[in-house]
Enzyme design. Sequence first.
Site, PDB file in Angstrom:
ATOM      1  N   PRO A  10      25.787  18.326  18.291  1.00 34.15           N
ATOM      2  CA  PRO A  10      24.724  17.410  17.869  1.00 34.15           C
ATOM      3  C   PRO A  10      23.328  17.812  18.352  1.00 34.15           C
ATOM      4  CG  PRO A  10      26.084  16.433  19.587  1.00 34.15           C
ATOM      5  CD  PRO A  10      26.779  17.683  19.141  1.00 34.15           C
ATOM      6  N   ASN A  11      22.385  17.534  17.491  1.00 33.12           N
ATOM      7  CA  ASN A  11      20.942  17.745  17.742  1.00 33.12           C
ATOM      8  C   ASN A  11      20.512  19.200  17.674  1.00 33.12           C
ATOM      9  OD1 ASN A  11      20.437  14.908  18.257  1.00 33.12           O
ATOM     10  ND2 ASN A  11      21.534  15.212  20.172  1.00 33.12           N
ATOM     11  N   TYR A  23      14.846  24.822  24.822  1.00 34.45           N
ATOM     12  CA  TYR A  23      15.807  25.437  23.883  1.00 34.45           C
ATOM     13  C   TYR A  23      15.227  26.597  23.073  1.00 34.45           C
ATOM     14  CZ  TYR A  23      18.406  21.249  25.111  1.00 34.45           C
ATOM     15  OH  TYR A  23      19.059  20.268  25.816  1.00 34.45           O
ATOM     16  N   ASN A  74      28.870  25.687  21.020  1.00 31.30           N
ATOM     17  CA  ASN A  74      27.894  24.997  21.846  1.00 31.30           C
ATOM     18  C   ASN A  74      28.129  23.516  21.587  1.00 31.30           C
ATOM     19  OD1 ASN A  74      25.794  23.724  23.077  1.00 31.30           O
ATOM     20  ND2 ASN A  74      24.207  25.153  22.362  1.00 31.30           N
ATOM     21  N   ALA A  77      25.649  17.778  23.655  1.00 29.12           N
ATOM     22  CA  ALA A  77      25.925  16.654  24.569  1.00 29.12           C
ATOM     23  C   ALA A  77      27.411  16.319  24.642  1.00 29.12           C
ATOM     24  CB  ALA A  77      25.115  15.433  24.145  1.00 29.12           C
ATOM     25  N   HIS A  80      29.561  16.991  27.856  1.00 27.72           N
ATOM     26  CA  HIS A  80      29.587  16.225  29.096  1.00 27.72           C
ATOM     27  C   HIS A  80      30.511  15.012  29.045  1.00 27.72           C
ATOM     28  CE1 HIS A  80      26.315  18.953  29.720  1.00 27.72           C
ATOM     29  NE2 HIS A  80      25.601  18.401  28.743  1.00 27.72           N
ATOM     30  N   ASP A  87      40.393  17.874  23.790  1.00 28.00           N
ATOM     31  CA  ASP A  87      41.790  17.859  23.318  1.00 28.00           C
ATOM     32  C   ASP A  87      41.942  18.699  22.052  1.00 28.00           C
ATOM     33  OD1 ASP A  87      42.614  16.322  25.392  1.00 28.00           O
ATOM     34  OD2 ASP A  87      42.890  14.462  24.242  1.00 28.00           O
ATOM     35  N   GLU A  98      32.709  28.550  25.578  1.00 25.05           N
ATOM     36  CA  GLU A  98      31.685  27.490  25.584  1.00 25.05           C
ATOM     37  C   GLU A  98      30.337  28.131  25.898  1.00 25.05           C
ATOM     38  OE1 GLU A  98      32.399  24.606  28.690  1.00 25.05           O
ATOM     39  OE2 GLU A  98      30.307  23.915  28.612  1.00 25.05           O
ATOM     40  N   HIS A 100      25.851  27.624  26.051  1.00 25.48           N
ATOM     41  CA  HIS A 100      24.681  26.743  26.066  1.00 25.48           C
ATOM     42  C   HIS A 100      23.420  27.586  26.065  1.00 25.48           C
ATOM     43  CE1 HIS A 100      27.210  23.296  26.903  1.00 25.48           C
ATOM     44  NE2 HIS A 100      27.867  24.079  27.722  1.00 25.48           N
ATOM     45  N   LEU A 101      22.422  27.096  25.369  1.00 24.48           N
ATOM     46  CA  LEU A 101      21.125  27.771  25.353  1.00 24.48           C
ATOM     47  C   LEU A 101      20.456  27.687  26.728  1.00 24.48           C
ATOM     48  CD1 LEU A 101      20.222  26.056  22.038  1.00 24.48           C
ATOM     49  CD2 LEU A 101      20.143  28.543  22.233  1.00 24.48           C
TER      50      LEU A 101
HETATM   51  C1  DQA Z   1      22.939  22.294  25.365  1.00 26.69           C
HETATM   52  C2  DQA Z   1      22.887  21.596  26.720  1.00 26.69           C
HETATM   53  C3  DQA Z   1      23.396  20.170  26.601  1.00 26.69           C
HETATM   54  O1  DQA Z   1      23.331  19.522  27.861  1.00 26.69           O
HETATM   55  C4  DQA Z   1      22.551  19.387  25.627  1.00 26.69           C
HETATM   56  O2  DQA Z   1      23.086  18.093  25.452  1.00 26.69           O
HETATM   57  C5  DQA Z   1      22.365  20.074  24.325  1.00 26.69           C
HETATM   58  C6  DQA Z   1      22.189  21.522  24.293  1.00 26.69           C
HETATM   59  C7  DQA Z   1      22.334  23.718  25.431  1.00 26.69           C
HETATM   60  O3  DQA Z   1      22.579  24.483  24.507  1.00 26.69           O
HETATM   61  O4  DQA Z   1      21.615  24.041  26.380  1.00 26.69           O
HETATM   62  O5  DQA Z   1      22.254  19.449  23.279  1.00 26.69           O
HETATM   63  O6  DQA Z   1      24.290  22.435  24.993  1.00 26.69           O
END
Ligand code: DQA
Length: 295
Positions: A10-11, A23, A74, A77, A80, A87, A98, A100-101
Amino acid sequence: MNRILIIHGPNLNLLGSREPEIYGCDTLDEVNTYIRNTTAEYGVDLDFFQSNHEGAVIDRLHAARTEVNGVVINPAAFTHYSLALRDAIAAVGLPTVEVHLSDIHQREDFRRVSVIEPVCLLQIAGHRKDSYVYGVEALLGHAVVEQFAGEAASLAGTDARLRRAVQLLHERFPKFDWTGIYLLEGEELRLHNFIGAPSPHTRIPVGQGICGAAVAEEATIIVPDVNADPRYLACSVETRSEIVVPIYSEDRIVGEIDIDSHRPDAFHEHDRWYLERMADQLGRHFNFEEIVWDD
Ligand code: DQA
């Protein structure tokens, strides 16, 4: 590993305008183009998927079960708190990395916890869009180690295993310009087998050069810029970066994997991860009596 699914949670559709100081300035399309271009040399098909909906991400993972060989996700959110996503990754059983940026360990406390990490091969965070590229490389490295582990029993002894490992690694990663294995003979490292330009350093005393330092320090050493490291024993003017990974057998160092790249800063933690796993495979059933020297 010929097909990999890249999932953005998301986002991440708002990349480019969403908190660019955290980001980056690239849009999601630009990030995807970068991942595709940067990993093109691996000849792997990439599928991309983004959703703001937990169920849609889970449905995509379920569908991927029969479509792809690995997943780079990725979870944004969802990382967390989404036990449903955790699952799903466990249920589908695909090798998953996994990413993350941002560096989630250097931000708010709630971001340090990932409920996804325990069902993934590893977590890569903080390299902006390169986190995805490293994720793809980690999956490829994982596949090489799995292939080697599958073949190892049918290979004729330690000597054949050491040569096959060098061959598999060198073939998979174009950034590996010189791939070799040194074995420890007394206080000296002796070059066992390699692919790349011939090296003048066929014997290296422990403690000398980056190879010798890795044995003395009993640690993997990554050198992003060999020209800035006074320990470096020059083999080729083209070499820009290096990684040396000790091989242990019964808790003793018996040798090391040594890889040089003509690219600067070619090696990162994910390379250490799969190379240490390869070294672990090589240390199993290691028998010095089975070694054949070329010289
Ligand atoms: C994220 C880090 C997460 O905590 C956050 O909720 C994101 C982006 C990252 O790519 O750094 O949406 O996954």
